[in-house]
Enzyme design. Structure first.
Site, PDB file in Angstrom:
ATOM      1  N   SER A 295       0.820  -1.214   0.000  1.00  0.00           N
ATOM      2  CA  SER A 295       0.000   0.000   0.000  1.00  0.00           C
ATOM      3  C   SER A 295       0.855   1.266   0.000  1.00  0.00           C
ATOM      4  CB  SER A 295      -0.950  -0.054   1.203  1.00  0.00           C
ATOM      5  OG  SER A 295      -1.933   0.937   1.129  1.00  0.00           O
ATOM      6  N   LYS A 320      -0.663  -4.065  -3.383  1.00  0.00           N
ATOM      7  CA  LYS A 320      -1.991  -3.555  -3.007  1.00  0.00           C
ATOM      8  C   LYS A 320      -2.152  -2.161  -3.604  1.00  0.00           C
ATOM      9  CE  LYS A 320      -5.105  -2.639   0.896  1.00  0.00           C
ATOM     10  NZ  LYS A 320      -5.320  -1.197   0.728  1.00  0.00           N
TER      11      LYS A 320
END
Length: 545
Positions: A295, A320
């Site tokens: 992320s 992600k």
């Protein structure tokens, strides 16, 4: 006034488009109203007529959760107790076992164990596939459900069962819940004081992550000459997108793109750029990452790679590429919902799993950095220099699972509170550890030994005590495997010594010395130091071919 034919045609096209949009929107609203009515009538009939009394709230919540599960694992309804946990995390602590989890290929996996807490101490590792928690199959849980199972009263236990690549048997860990202090920076200091190379281990992107990083660098510069930086994002699961942008801002010039989010709603389509001149100037930077870097970590490493600002070293990141926001709804609940995808400056989209069946197959797979270096769109950020992590043996797993490093450190420091010197005292420490294992009657079977035992048991059942015609062969094989097992302690000597020194240093000066020792004994950090010191090699990696 008479309209020209082109103007009439334009008005007709605009009207048709507006009408089409109105019809589409009206159709969507009709579908919502229609199915609300159906749902309401069904739950009413069930509530009044079902053979046994049902709990309406439980039934409806299960329906809502089932609906959200069709989207992705990150879009979930957050109930009252969970919203309190979110507030608790934002303030800096919560009660748990110290792991971050995520979804990969339809399974829940450990993204990162948090250094120093129960899961990490007992040997839970990034990449472990979660089989069950507290007897509940992981197939029945979302990542948020599983995180909730991990939390509870301080001192209570969590039973976690995992699968690990290369290990045939499932591993069971009994973990103790404790107060988890949420920090953005686990440790910072000088990785190489003589050469002026600083080190920052950024473990999450919570509130003020970028300002903490800036203060850490400023603090080091007050005492040392800082000529370069190693930014460690390994096992950093991410956090706030805006903090990732602000961290990248510390290293990039003003008005450079960092990340572009794209969703259906207009407010989700936004380009985030740097807003200040580079705080760190043009001093060399190496970013460390692994499969647990996800992320926001990938936004930072991707942006610095795409701008040719840092060398990325380690493993491919988690992958992600989705952005979530939390929307408060009625009765103290909230909805965490995926609102957009993100794209790093080169245009790459790094999401590893396509949950909605709408893969961006039309996107090109090959891109270029700002300086013209070729980069490839994959599931995650590929490092510029690949370096695999040490793969644990069954011996190391059993030592961790039995907390033997922990117990040995307690006994060793009780008899001699002086911290041994890594390298200089290795033989003495290793001999003391062997003696500890003998006194503890430590024993384990390798995977191969367990398979031979299973085969012998089956042959005994089929042929009797003599184990059939394979008796002699099995005895010889067992002897060879036992000899190899006894040698294993020497074969993984360096990895075992590192774990021992980490535990010993924690006894001497807590987390601070433990983290410093971890950096000093980390082979990837040593490799990063060598790269920064080799100006030619560093520059060549960041130059176009």
């Amino acid at each position: 006034m008479t309209l020209s034919k082109p103007k009439k045609a334009a008005i007709l096209v605009i009207a048709a488009l507006l009408f089409a949009g109105f019809v589409t929107a009206s159709d969507a609203f009709f579908q919502i109203r229609k199915n609300f009515t159906i749902f309401s009538e069904v739950i009413q009939e069930v509530n009044e007529l079902y053979v046994v009394e049902v709990d309406p709230e439980r039934t409806i919540r299960r329906g809502i959760n089932a609906m959200l599960e069709t989207l992705d694992p990150y879009t979930v309804l957050i109930d009252e107790s969970q919203t309190q946990d979110i507030d608790l995390i934002s303030t800096g602590s919560y009660a748990g076992v110290g792991i971050e989890v995520g979804a990969r290929n339809g399974e829940l996996v450990v993204i990162a164990p948090i250094e120093g807490y129960s899961a990490h101490r007992q040997g839970v590792r990034a990449g472990d596939v979660i089989v069950s928690v507290n007897g509940i199959s992981a197939t029945e849980l979302s990542p948020d459900d599983l995180n909730m199972q991990m939390r509870g009263q301080i001192g209570s236990e969590v039973v976690l069962v995992v699968r690990r690549f290369g290990i045939s048997d499932k591993l069971t860990f009994t973990l103790e819940r404790e107060r988890i202090e949420v920090r953005n920076i686990d440790w910072f200091g000088m990785a190489d004081e003589a050469e002026g190379i600083a080190f920052i281990m950024l473990s999450r992107f919570g509130q003020n992550a970028a300002s903490e990083m800036r203060r850490a660098i400023e603090e080091l510069e007050e005492t040392y000459t800082v000529n370069g930086l190693i930014l460690d994002l390994r096992n950093n699961p991410g956090g706030l997108l805006i903090e990732a942008v602000r961290v990248a801002d510390l290293f990039l010039p003003e008005n450079e793109p960092v990340v572009h989010t794209r969703g259906r709603a207009p407010q989700t389509r936004q380009l985030y750029s740097t807003s200040n001149p580079s705080f760190f100037g043009d001093r060399p930077v190496v970013v460390l990452q692994n499969h647990g870097s996800a992320s926001s970590s990938e936004i930072v490493s991707g942006a610095l790679q795409d701008h040719d600002r840092a060398v990325i070293m380690g493993q491919r990141s988690f992958g992600k590429g989705l952005v979530q926001i939390i929307r408060p709804i009625s009765y103290g609940l909230a909805l965490k919902i995926t609102t957009s995808k993100y794209f790093i400056p080169s245009g790459r989209y790094i999401q590893s799993v396509d949950y909605n069946g709408e893969a961006d197959t039309d996107l090109p797979q090959h891109f270029e950095t700002a300086g013209g270096r070729p980069v490839v769109q994959r599931t995650g950020i590929d490092p510029d220099i690949e370096a695999e992590q040490h793969a644990e043996t069954m011996l190391e797993i059993e030592l961790h699972r039995g907390s033997h490093f922990f117990q040995f450190a307690n006994e060793f420091m009780a008899s001699d509170p002086t911290m041994p010197e890594p390298g200089q005292d290795d033989d003495r420490v290793m001999e003391a550890f062997r003696e500890y294992l003998n006194n503890a009657d430590f024993s384990y079977a390798t995977a191969s030994q367990q398979r031979v035992k299973d085969l012998r048991d089956q042959l005994r059942a089929d042929y009797g005590d003599e184990a059939g015609p394979l008796k002699g062969f099995l005895a010889e094989l067992e002897s060879d495997l036992e000899a190899k097992r006894l040698r294993e302690l020497d074969e993984v000597r360096e990895a075992i010594l590192r774990e021992i020194y980490l535990e010993l240093s924690a006894r001497v000066d807590g987390t601070a010395l433990r983290m410093k020792t971890s950096v000093q004994l980390d082979p990837l950090v040593t490799r990063a130091i060598a790269l920064i010191n080799d100006t030619g090699a560093y520059t060549q990696i960041l130059s176009a071919p």
